[in-house]
Every structure is written in structure tokens, then in C-alpha cells.
Design an enzyme around this catalytic site. Structure first.
Site: not given
Ligand SMILES: *Cc1c(COP(=O)(O)O)cnc(C)c1O
Length: 377
Positions: A324-327, A367
Site C-alpha cells: 500500500t501507499c502508507d509508509s 488503496n
């Protein structure tokens, strides 16, 4: 672990995308191990660990009872065929209308850790049995439970007195020594406390009859853990030490240890890269991460065994992350994970011992990734 049945299923069905496969034979074996080693104890499976209907139906058939935390979980247990006398509403935080709902369904066993909760139960579920959750330090657990649930020993006395005064049955005490608890002596400390509370209440003519020993029994991840037999011996030793010949009725609420090692997640390597040309550490991105069900990698607490099709060759340290695009969506970084040097994009990996606390933790569609698909075989 990946049983032959799971491997055969994956080879034949070739499911697309990440998925959990649970082998019911392993759940059955785990249940039977508990009943064999703790024959005097009632088993209340902690539904939250994995509420798949096939698992609940199997456990109903085997004679299990169920620890639930919400009306929805009560409904799941009932749908699987459990009668309400085999259901405990074990959450200490309940809306009064949910207590009323549970009471309508026939549930008569409730957890409390405060006078305010006792009062709700007295109004919404009159005459029911209540047990008071007592704080334990959870020391040694790999997934400790903080101070969110439970009250002090002294307060438990007042809570139970209030319950009795309001016409409820002051039934017992509960505690949870922390999930994935490798220290079998954790129950000794908690039982020493429990017996003091039993005695304090007995002096007030309130005779409790049950101790709920909670969960905490481990699943084997990378490190060895003591056997159920060793837990059973430690627990019964402690019961005899602290309760003498007046050992109360006991309950256990295993979640992780009932289903953890019954499940395997199949995942695919999406990308292997480095942060600079010379960086010795590879970043391996999988199609599952924290939001896809591996939330227990939070703080890198639970370290799952991972099998690759290239095991046996040389390995090198990797950071493992989700898609996903969460760090935040990184599984192992502080302590890198050794994976084969020959690992390639597209390889399918097996994340073992993932039968507990995965499907229920996966997000709805962060996402756009769908929730973790599960197959129970
Ligand atoms: C989560 C929970 C359990 C199960 O714990 P495990 O460590 O998974 O066995 C048991 N009892 C209560 C009250 C719980 O909240």
C-alpha cells in the site's frame, strides 16, 4: 505450518492474490490437545482470533464454548450452532443495549471490570453471572495487553459486592496474562492474586466459584515455545499452591493457540529493489502487508516464519514491506529478515502460522486492495 493439505489446495486451486488457507485438521488437533491436557477446564474459544464459520462449526461439534466481544460475534457463534449457555460475553466494554440483545439471545455470562458495567448488566441482563477481570502485568508476553482491561484486586472486591447486591451472581474472576505468553509461570502470579481476592470476598460471604485463566497460549513462530502440557502443569501446580483442595471451576479462552498454526498465507513478491546502488539491504515488497491482515507485525512484535521456493541457498538481509501507499506499511525493518539471494519478483511465498488475527485485522479496501481472502479446508 504449511500442511500437505494446504500445499495440495494451493497447487490445485491456484487462488489469485494473497490468501489465507486454514487446515481444519490442525484446529481439531489443537482443540483435542487442550481437552486432553486440561481435562477439567472448559474451553471458550476466543472468536476474534478467527471467526470463519467453518472453524466455529467444527468447534461447536467438538464441544467448545465461545468467548465473544460483541453482538455480532455472539450471532456468529449462534449461527454456527452454539447454544447460548456456551457463550460468554467477555468484553468489559459493552453498550447497555448490546447487553440487552445478548440477554435476549440467552447469554447469561458477562465480564466486568467496573461498577458502572455491573450496573448496566443488572439492568439489561438481570440475574446473570458476572466475572470480574483483574489487571495483570502481562510481563513477558510478545503481544502484551496493556492496562486497558481489568481492575485492581481491591477494586474487584467492590465490583463483585455491587454485583451481588444488585441481584447478579458474583461468579468468578478472570485475567489474561498477555497474548503469545512464553512464560508458563505468568499464571502463577495471576492465580496468587486471584486466590487473595477469593479470600477477601469469602470474608464478606461472597463465594466465587470460577477462575477464567484467559488466553495467552502461544503459537510457534520462529522460536520454540513450551508445549500445552507444560502450560497445563504450571497452571495446575499454581492452582493447587494457591487454592489448596478448593480448586475452583476453570475456563481457558485460547485464540491464537487454537488457530494460529492452522493457517498459511500465500503471497507474491511484487518488487525487489534497493535504496541505493551500494545498499546491501534489499527491499522486498509483497502483495500483503499490515493493512492486508498482518497487523501483528506492529512494532515487529510477531515475526512469522516465511517459506520461499528458493529456500536452501544463500540468504541476505531484507526489509519486507506491504503493497500500500502508507509508509507505515512495513513488516520487518528494525530487524531485517534473511531471504534467499536468488529470490525473484513473482515468486510465491508462504507466511506460516497466520491462522490467528489476520483476516479480522485486514482493512476493507485501503488503496483498493480487497480484504484478505480466506479458504478453510
Ligand atoms: C483476545 C482474548 C483472548 C485470546 O487470547 P490469545 O492470546 O489469542 O489466546 C482470550 N480472552 C480474552 C478476554 C481476549 O480478549
Amino acid at each position: 505450518m504449511a500442511t500437505q493439505r494446504i500445499l495440495d489446495f494451493l497447487a490445485k486451486a491456484r487462488p489469485e492474490g494473497p490468501c489465507l488457507v486454514v487446515d481444519l485438521d490442525v484446529v481439531r488437533r489443537n482443540y483435542e490437545t487442550f481437552t486432553r491436557t486440561l481435562p477439567e477446564t472448559n474451553i471458550f474459544y476466543a472468536v476474534k482470533a478467527n471467526p470463519a464459520p467453518e472453524i466455529l462449526r467444527l468447534l461447536v461439534e467438538l464441544g467448545s464454548s465461545f468467548d465473544t466481544a460483541s453482538v455480532a460475534e455472539i450471532q456468529m457463534a449462534l449461527d454456527a450452532g452454539a447454544t447460548p449457555d456456551r457463550i460468554s460475553y467477555g468484553n468489559t466494554i459493552k453498550k447497555e443495549r448490546d447487553i440487552a440483545r445478548a440477554f435476549e439471545f440467552g447469554v447469561r455470562l458477562f465480564a466486568v471490570d467496573s461498577v458502572a458495567e455491573v450496573e448496566k448488566i443488572a439492568r439489561a441482563a438481570p440475574g446473570s453471572r458476572v466475572f470480574c477481570r483483574v489487571l495483570t502485568d502481562g510481563a513477558g508476553a510478545e503481544w502484551p495487553l496493556s492496562r486497558k482491561f481489568g481492575c485492581s484486586r481491591d477494586m474487584a472486591v467492590g465490583v463483585m459486592e455491587r454485583a451481588q447486591a444488585l441481584g447478579l451472581e458474583a461468579f468468578g474472576l478472570s485475567f489474561h496474562v498477555g497474548s503469545q505468553q512464553p512464560d508458563t509461570s505468568a499464571w502463577d502470579r495471576a492465580l496468587a492474586d486471584a486466590s487473595r481476592t477469593f479470600k477477601a470476598l469469602a470474608r464478606k460471604k461472597i463465594r466465587l466459584s470460577m477462575v477464567n485463566l484467559g488466553g495467552g497460549f502461544p503459537t510457534r513462530y520462529l522460536k520454540d515455545v513450551p508445549s500445552v502440557d507444560e502450560y497445563a502443569q504450571a497452571i495446575f501446580g499454581a492452582l493447587r499452591r494457591h487454592f489448596g483442595n478448593r480448586i475452583p471451576e476453570t475456563i481457558i479462552e485460547p485464540g491464537r493457540a487454537m488457530v494460529g498454526d492452522a493457517g498459511v498465507i500465500k503471497t507474491e513478491v511484487v518488487l525487489i529493489s534497493r535504496k541505493s546502488e551500494r545498499d546491501p539491504v534489499r527491499w522486498v515488497y509483497l502483495d500483503i502487508g499490515k493493512f492486508g491482515g498482518l497487523a501483528e507485525t506492529m512494532d515487529e512484535a510477531i515475526r512469522y516464519p516465511i517459506r520461499t521456493p528458493r529456500d536452501g541457498g544463500a540468504v541476505a538481509p531484507c526489509v519486507i514491506a506491504g503493497p500500500t501507499c502508507d509508509s507505515m506499511d512495513v513488516l520487518y525493518e528494525k530487524v531485517t529478515y534473511p531471504l534467499p539471494i536468488s529470490l525473484e519478483i513473482g515468486d510465491e511465498l508462504l507466511i506460516e502460522a497466520t491462522g490467528a488475527y489476520t483476516t479480522t485485522y485486514s482493512s476493507v479496501a485501503f488503496n483498493g486492495f480487497p480484504p484478505l481472502q480466506a479458504y478453510v479446508i
